[in-house]
Design an enzyme around this catalytic site. Structure first.
Site, PDB file in Angstrom:
ATOM      1  CB  CYS A 187      29.358  55.571 -32.381  1.00  0.00           C
ATOM      2  SG  CYS A 187      29.559  57.106 -31.395  1.00  0.00           S
ATOM      3  NE  ARG A 196      12.791  45.794 -38.578  1.00  0.00           N
ATOM      4  CZ  ARG A 196      12.497  44.155 -39.672  1.00  0.00           C
ATOM      5  NH1 ARG A 196      13.556  43.810 -40.781  1.00  0.00           N
ATOM      6  NH2 ARG A 196      11.000  44.052 -39.460  1.00  0.00           N
ATOM      7  CB  SER A 197      18.630  46.889 -32.801  1.00  0.00           C
ATOM      8  OG  SER A 197      19.866  47.343 -32.957  1.00  0.00           O
ATOM      9  CG  ASP A 257      14.661  41.685 -35.767  1.00  0.00           C
ATOM     10  OD1 ASP A 257      15.677  41.789 -36.050  1.00  0.00           O
ATOM     11  OD2 ASP A 257      13.402  41.635 -34.961  1.00  0.00           O
ATOM     12  CB  ILE A 258      12.996  37.190 -34.832  1.00  0.00           C
ATOM     13  CG1 ILE A 258      12.265  36.291 -34.296  1.00  0.00           C
ATOM     14  CG2 ILE A 258      12.201  38.705 -34.014  1.00  0.00           C
ATOM     15  CD1 ILE A 258      12.454  35.638 -32.658  1.00  0.00           C
TER      16      ILE A 258
END
Length: 317
Positions: free
Chosen positions: A147, A182-183, A205-206
């Site tokens: 979603c 970037r999960s 991301d990290i």
């Protein structure tokens, strides 16, 4: 002097999606039912559950929120899978500690035909492989997409970032997009979706920057991922037509001076990653939140599940 950037509210984008849902509902003989399972005490999950319940009922759906104990969640989902009165299932995470990976297992318990969140392995596989339908070559049943990533896509469509004159599936050709996050839940799927639609996507991301791309001239069917050694967000922002950020926590702020003039900026974190004042000095469009679009996409996914279920019944008869 007025700032050039324009703020676009999620409710404005959601109206068109809800109109599409209303039209689809008018063609059904009964109200689809969405069942939500809440098996935690997480305040954010409770807020999302209440919001989704309210939006469902307001837009002509039935909603049944079922609060269950953690140890009962498996049986509850399996029972809903075989309940013909249930058309869609949503589970409010987290349920178990992240390190246990138990929530990933729970995601796979939801039946493919009732997975309104698009988290089943089949849907995730299709998304990354750029497979858009469940029933090739007929192509009448679209695969369900997660979603929040799909909500971002719908915002970009509304803002005409997608080139509608280009063929479906290639409409982001020529666009460069930075996604900060970037999960596995939102950031990586979003980068994949945008790259599969033709964009060059810098995923930040990290632990560094990755480039998601279908290659030169978007000749590849699906995206590939390349490490951008030594890159940081500072290299990505000046190149980007679109900047999308979803870093949790209120300590992270984007240096808006790095954003190119005329860019589109979208925030999907519960915290604001952009300074609301300075971002409008550079961005043509700024979308500070997408929650209402996300819940509209949820209803759209539910409607699509019902349509797929009806199509399967027709084939079986």
């Amino acid at each position: 002097m007025a700032q050039p950037g324009k703020v676009i509210l999620a409710g404005t984008v959601a109206k068109g999606l809800l109109a599409e849902v209303t039209e689809g509902l008018s063609k059904l003989n009964s109200k689809p039912k969405l069942v939500g399972f809440l098996a935690n005490e997480d305040p954010a999950a409770k807020v999302y559950a209440d919001f989704s319940a309210k939006t469902c009922v307001e837009n002509g759906f039935e909603f049944d929120l079922r609060k269950v104990a953690k140890e009962d969640i498996e049986d509850a989902i399996l029972a809903a899978n075989v309940d013909d009165s249930v058309h869609g299932i949503i589970v409010y995470y987290p349920i178990f500690p992240r390190a246990s990976r138990q929530d990933q297992y729970i995601q796979q318990l939801v039946g493919l035909d009732k997975d309104v969140e698009g988290l089943s392995h089949k849907y995730i596989f299709n998304m990354y492989q750029n497979i858009r339908f469940l029933d090739p070559p007929t192509n009448k049943q679209k695969s369900i997409l997660p979603c929040t990533p799909l909500a971002v896509v719908k915002v970009l469509e509304y803002l005409q970032v997608y080139h509608t004159a280009l063929p479906y599936g290639n409409r982001l050709f020529g666009r460069t997009i930075t996604v900060i996050n970037r999960s596995e839940v939102v950031g990586r799927p979003l980068a994949a979706l945008l790259a599969n639609d033709g964009a060059k996507v810098y995923s930040v991301d990290i632990d560094g920057v990755q480039l998601f791309t279908r290659g030169k001239g978007i000749k590849n069917h699906k995206h590939e991922v390349h490490e951008q050694e030594g890159w940081t967000v500072k290299e990505c922002l000046p190149l980007s037509d679109v900047v999308i950020s979803g870093v949790p926590g209120n300590s992270y702020k984007i240096d808006t001076d790095l954003i190119r003039d005329g860019a589109t900026c979208i925030n999907f974190s519960s915290e604001k990653n952009f300074d609301a004042t300075t971002v409008k000095e550079h961005a043509a469009f700024y979308v500070p939140a997408i929650g209402k679009v996300t819940i509209s996409v949820l209803l759209r996914n539910l409607l699509r599940l019902v349509q797929n279920q009806e199509e399967n019944k027709t084939k079986a008869s």
